[in-house]
Design a protein around this motif. Structure first.
Motif, PDB file in Angstrom:
ATOM      1  N   ASP A   1      -4.150   5.400  -1.162  1.00 20.30           N
ATOM      2  CA  ASP A   1      -4.523   5.762  -2.529  1.00 20.30           C
ATOM      3  C   ASP A   1      -3.512   5.175  -3.506  1.00 20.30           C
ATOM      4  O   ASP A   1      -2.455   5.749  -3.756  1.00 20.30           O
ATOM      5  N   ASP A   2      -3.874   4.026  -4.089  1.00 17.06           N
ATOM      6  CA  ASP A   2      -2.950   3.351  -4.995  1.00 17.06           C
ATOM      7  C   ASP A   2      -2.711   4.135  -6.281  1.00 17.06           C
ATOM      8  O   ASP A   2      -1.631   4.070  -6.862  1.00 17.06           O
ATOM      9  N   SER A   3      -3.718   4.867  -6.751  1.00 17.27           N
ATOM     10  CA  SER A   3      -3.534   5.649  -7.971  1.00 17.27           C
ATOM     11  C   SER A   3      -2.492   6.739  -7.760  1.00 17.27           C
ATOM     12  O   SER A   3      -1.628   6.984  -8.610  1.00 17.27           O
ATOM     13  N   ALA A   4      -2.565   7.400  -6.595  1.00 18.47           N
ATOM     14  CA  ALA A   4      -1.561   8.410  -6.269  1.00 18.47           C
ATOM     15  C   ALA A   4      -0.190   7.770  -6.105  1.00 18.47           C
ATOM     16  O   ALA A   4       0.829   8.352  -6.484  1.00 18.47           O
ATOM     17  N   ARG A   5      -0.159   6.562  -5.578  1.00 22.56           N
ATOM     18  CA  ARG A   5       1.126   5.872  -5.413  1.00 22.56           C
ATOM     19  C   ARG A   5       1.741   5.558  -6.771  1.00 22.56           C
ATOM     20  O   ARG A   5       2.949   5.714  -6.966  1.00 22.56           O
ATOM     21  N   LYS A   6       0.905   5.124  -7.721  1.00 20.40           N
ATOM     22  CA  LYS A   6       1.432   4.837  -9.060  1.00 20.40           C
ATOM     23  C   LYS A   6       2.032   6.090  -9.690  1.00 20.40           C
ATOM     24  O   LYS A   6       3.123   6.054 -10.275  1.00 20.40           O
ATOM     25  N   ALA A   7       1.318   7.203  -9.562  1.00 25.10           N
ATOM     26  CA  ALA A   7       1.813   8.455 -10.131  1.00 25.10           C
ATOM     27  C   ALA A   7       3.115   8.885  -9.457  1.00 25.10           C
ATOM     28  O   ALA A   7       4.063   9.315 -10.120  1.00 25.10           O
ATOM     29  N   GLY A   8       3.170   8.751  -8.137  1.00 30.57           N
ATOM     30  CA  GLY A   8       4.387   9.112  -7.420  1.00 30.57           C
ATOM     31  C   GLY A   8       5.550   8.208  -7.781  1.00 30.57           C
ATOM     32  O   GLY A   8       6.690   8.666  -7.924  1.00 30.57           O
ATOM     33  N   LYS A   9       5.274   6.932  -7.936  1.00 34.48           N
ATOM     34  CA  LYS A   9       6.329   5.976  -8.278  1.00 34.48           C
ATOM     35  C   LYS A   9       6.885   6.266  -9.670  1.00 34.48           C
ATOM     36  O   LYS A   9       8.104   6.231  -9.887  1.00 34.48           O
ATOM     37  N   PHE A  10       5.998   6.564 -10.601  1.00 31.68           N
ATOM     38  CA  PHE A  10       6.443   6.906 -11.956  1.00 31.68           C
ATOM     39  C   PHE A  10       7.327   8.149 -11.927  1.00 31.68           C
ATOM     40  O   PHE A  10       8.367   8.206 -12.590  1.00 31.68           O
TER      41      PHE A  10
ATOM     42  N   THR B   1      -8.755   4.242  -2.833  1.00 37.72           N
ATOM     43  CA  THR B   1      -8.704   2.790  -2.815  1.00 37.72           C
ATOM     44  C   THR B   1      -8.014   2.312  -1.560  1.00 37.72           C
ATOM     45  O   THR B   1      -7.387   3.065  -0.836  1.00 37.72           O
ATOM     46  N   GLN B   2      -8.120   1.032  -1.338  1.00 37.85           N
ATOM     47  CA  GLN B   2      -7.407   0.444  -0.210  1.00 37.85           C
ATOM     48  C   GLN B   2      -5.932   0.350  -0.538  1.00 37.85           C
ATOM     49  O   GLN B   2      -5.539   0.197  -1.699  1.00 37.85           O
ATOM     50  N   PRO B   3      -5.066   0.407   0.433  1.00 34.20           N
ATOM     51  CA  PRO B   3      -3.637   0.351   0.157  1.00 34.20           C
ATOM     52  C   PRO B   3      -3.243  -0.981  -0.420  1.00 34.20           C
ATOM     53  O   PRO B   3      -3.776  -2.020  -0.057  1.00 34.20           O
ATOM     54  N   SER B   4      -2.302  -0.937  -1.339  1.00 32.55           N
ATOM     55  CA  SER B   4      -1.856  -2.170  -1.979  1.00 32.55           C
ATOM     56  C   SER B   4      -1.047  -3.024  -1.033  1.00 32.55           C
ATOM     57  O   SER B   4      -0.952  -4.227  -1.206  1.00 32.55           O
ATOM     58  N   ASP B   5      -0.457  -2.429  -0.057  1.00 27.61           N
ATOM     59  CA  ASP B   5       0.394  -3.164   0.878  1.00 27.61           C
ATOM     60  C   ASP B   5      -0.020  -2.792   2.295  1.00 27.61           C
ATOM     61  O   ASP B   5       0.571  -1.912   2.901  1.00 27.61           O
ATOM     62  N   PRO B   6      -1.030  -3.451   2.864  1.00 30.17           N
ATOM     63  CA  PRO B   6      -1.566  -3.040   4.149  1.00 30.17           C
ATOM     64  C   PRO B   6      -0.537  -3.031   5.251  1.00 30.17           C
ATOM     65  O   PRO B   6      -0.607  -2.241   6.179  1.00 30.17           O
ATOM     66  N   SER B   7       0.403  -3.924   5.186  1.00 26.20           N
ATOM     67  CA  SER B   7       1.390  -3.984   6.269  1.00 26.20           C
ATOM     68  C   SER B   7       2.373  -2.836   6.196  1.00 26.20           C
ATOM     69  O   SER B   7       2.943  -2.419   7.198  1.00 26.20           O
ATOM     70  N   ASN B   8       2.589  -2.291   4.973  1.00 28.91           N
ATOM     71  CA  ASN B   8       3.571  -1.217   4.794  1.00 28.91           C
ATOM     72  C   ASN B   8       4.858  -1.528   5.548  1.00 28.91           C
ATOM     73  O   ASN B   8       5.358  -0.732   6.329  1.00 28.91           O
TER      74      ASN B   8
ATOM     75  N   ILE C   1      12.892   1.556  -4.535  1.00 28.95           N
ATOM     76  CA  ILE C   1      11.652   2.276  -4.837  1.00 28.95           C
ATOM     77  C   ILE C   1      10.506   1.291  -5.038  1.00 28.95           C
ATOM     78  O   ILE C   1       9.400   1.467  -4.521  1.00 28.95           O
ATOM     79  N   ASP C   2      10.769   0.226  -5.794  1.00 23.80           N
ATOM     80  CA  ASP C   2       9.735  -0.765  -6.052  1.00 23.80           C
ATOM     81  C   ASP C   2       9.309  -1.454  -4.763  1.00 23.80           C
ATOM     82  O   ASP C   2       8.131  -1.771  -4.564  1.00 23.80           O
ATOM     83  N   TRP C   3      10.250  -1.679  -3.878  1.00 19.11           N
ATOM     84  CA  TRP C   3      10.004  -2.341  -2.602  1.00 19.11           C
ATOM     85  C   TRP C   3       9.140  -1.460  -1.695  1.00 19.11           C
ATOM     86  O   TRP C   3       8.198  -1.928  -1.051  1.00 19.11           O
ATOM     87  N   LEU C   4       9.468  -0.186  -1.629  1.00 21.89           N
ATOM     88  CA  LEU C   4       8.749   0.719  -0.740  1.00 21.89           C
ATOM     89  C   LEU C   4       7.365   1.085  -1.272  1.00 21.89           C
ATOM     90  O   LEU C   4       6.449   1.351  -0.488  1.00 21.89           O
ATOM     91  N   MET C   5       7.210   1.115  -2.592  1.00 20.99           N
ATOM     92  CA  MET C   5       5.970   1.602  -3.193  1.00 20.99           C
ATOM     93  C   MET C   5       5.317   0.499  -4.025  1.00 20.99           C
ATOM     94  O   MET C   5       5.128   0.621  -5.235  1.00 20.99           O
ATOM     95  N   GLN C   6       4.943  -0.581  -3.363  1.00 19.59           N
ATOM     96  CA  GLN C   6       4.321  -1.701  -4.051  1.00 19.59           C
ATOM     97  C   GLN C   6       2.919  -1.323  -4.530  1.00 19.59           C
ATOM     98  O   GLN C   6       2.208  -0.562  -3.887  1.00 19.59           O
ATOM     99  N   LEU C   7       2.548  -1.892  -5.682  1.00 12.18           N
ATOM    100  CA  LEU C   7       1.258  -1.608  -6.305  1.00 12.18           C
ATOM    101  C   LEU C   7       0.512  -2.906  -6.598  1.00 12.18           C
ATOM    102  O   LEU C   7       1.132  -3.969  -6.753  1.00 12.18           O
ATOM    103  N   PRO C   8      -0.815  -2.831  -6.712  1.00 14.96           N
ATOM    104  CA  PRO C   8      -1.557  -4.002  -7.203  1.00 14.96           C
ATOM    105  C   PRO C   8      -1.095  -4.370  -8.605  1.00 14.96           C
ATOM    106  O   PRO C   8      -0.573  -3.526  -9.336  1.00 14.96           O
ATOM    107  N   ASP C   9      -1.307  -5.610  -8.992  1.00 13.65           N
ATOM    108  CA  ASP C   9      -0.788  -6.104 -10.269  1.00 13.65           C
ATOM    109  C   ASP C   9      -1.254  -5.255 -11.451  1.00 13.65           C
ATOM    110  O   ASP C   9      -0.470  -4.944 -12.347  1.00 13.65           O
TER     111      ASP C   9
END
Length: 336
Positions: free
Chosen positions: A184-193, A2-9, A216-224
């Protein structure tokens, strides 16, 4: 992918907050030799305003975090320390020269102080020589060296970071996972968890937990939608373990509502509102406190329920302030 949830990172703000909150731990993890020579019993001081005057030039629009910190060494010598964190992570061809420029400008302002310059690079960088600026002309030579930490090199030490009691290790892990999952937002969600579960398995103080959760929430933002899924997974984990501390935030929210209602009730009493309304509000406040206690400690004994039913507004307010920090139920009601 997927496209990154936070393009600016944009990692600038979380790193600023993490450095300000965990500067000693940051030094201990990434620059242990320097950390060992600093007298941490004496307070350190951030001098960012002064640093901003020095670095205000054509390059200041680039995203990076600069910190200037005043510390005391164990030998009793006052030392200014420049921490330069390049948030976007990629060192350009002027990187070494820029670090030298900041260093000598600081030295001009503080000619009698020793200065240490440190750099952190968060992204993958070319294999060019970093941490060394050299200039020569007709036997006149400048040779400036400074330590550079490439966070990407810490991928090979992930197990050490996960096992480290140093809270700043979680900041580094969050940064590494944020870069790893940019596409990869799905991988980001898994990593954040995984990071949140790791954080909450530690015996940290509540304030440390809240601070690290925010970073952690700030660095690893996710779509709603993925954020909602993550919240559901956290709730499930909480139900399974009964020790998951994420509920502290919800407890704090309800405590805030309780305290707000109490404040309103007191104002109403001063204004001469009817006693019946006041009693009704006290009953409502007792009910909210009861829910908080059940969430925190489980079903309440009859004797505790009786105390809640008979409590004054002042007693309810005192007990509510203790809910989050009390180690057990009796500690909430201990008036000694």
């Amino acid at each position: 992918m997927t496209q990154p949830s936070d393009p600016s990172n944009d990692f600038d703000s979380p790193w600023k907050e993490a450095l300000e909150y965990y500067f000693p731990q940051f030094m201990a993890l990434l620059f242990p030799e320097a950390h060992a020579e600093i007298d941490w019993s004496r307070p350190h001081e951030f001098l960012d305003t002064e640093l901003q005057k020095i670095v205000r030039d054509a390059e200041s629009g680039r995203r990076h975090t600069d910190k200037l910190v005043k510390v005391f060494t164990l030998g009793g010598v006052e030392t200014w320390v420049l921490i330069h964190v390049e948030i976007q992570g990629k060192a350009d061809r002027h990187f070494n020269r820029r670090m030298y420029r900041y260093h000598y400008r600081l030295q001009d302002r503080h000619p009698n102080r020793r200065i240490a310059s440190f750099a952190i690079l968060t992204d993958r960088n070319p294999v060019r020589q970093l941490g060394h600026y050299r200039q020569t002309l007709w036997h006149t030579e400048i040779d400036f060296k400074f330590p550079v930490i490439r966070l990407q090199d810490w991928h090979d030490h992930r197990t050490d970071l996960e096992n480290s009691p140093n809270p700043f290790a979680l900041v580094v892990l969050a940064q590494l996972d944020a870069h790893r999952t940019r596409q990869d937002d799905s991988a980001r969600k898994a990593g954040k968890f995984g990071l949140i579960r790791l954080l909450l398995s530690r015996d940290y103080a509540r304030q440390d937990i809240m601070e690290l959760l925010r970073v952690i929430d700030w660095l690893m933002q996710l779509p709603d939608e993925l954020e909602r899924q993550l919240t559901d997974e956290i709730k499930q984990l909480e139900a399974e373990t009964m020790t998951y501390v994420m509920s502290i935030e919800r407890l704090a929210l309800e405590q805030g509502k309780l305290e707000g209602r109490m404040e309103g009730r007191m104002e109403g009493k001063i204004e001469g509102k009817a006693e019946g309304k006041i009693e009704g509000k006290i009953e409502g406040e007792a009910g909210i406190l009861q829910r908080l206690l059940v969430k925190r400690f489980g079903p309440l004994p009859d004797v505790i329920q009786q105390r809640l039913d008979q409590a004054t507004s002042e007693q309810l307010e005192i007990w509510a302030e203790r809910v989050l920090d009390a180690p057990n139920l009796p500690a909430v009601f201990d008036d000694h």
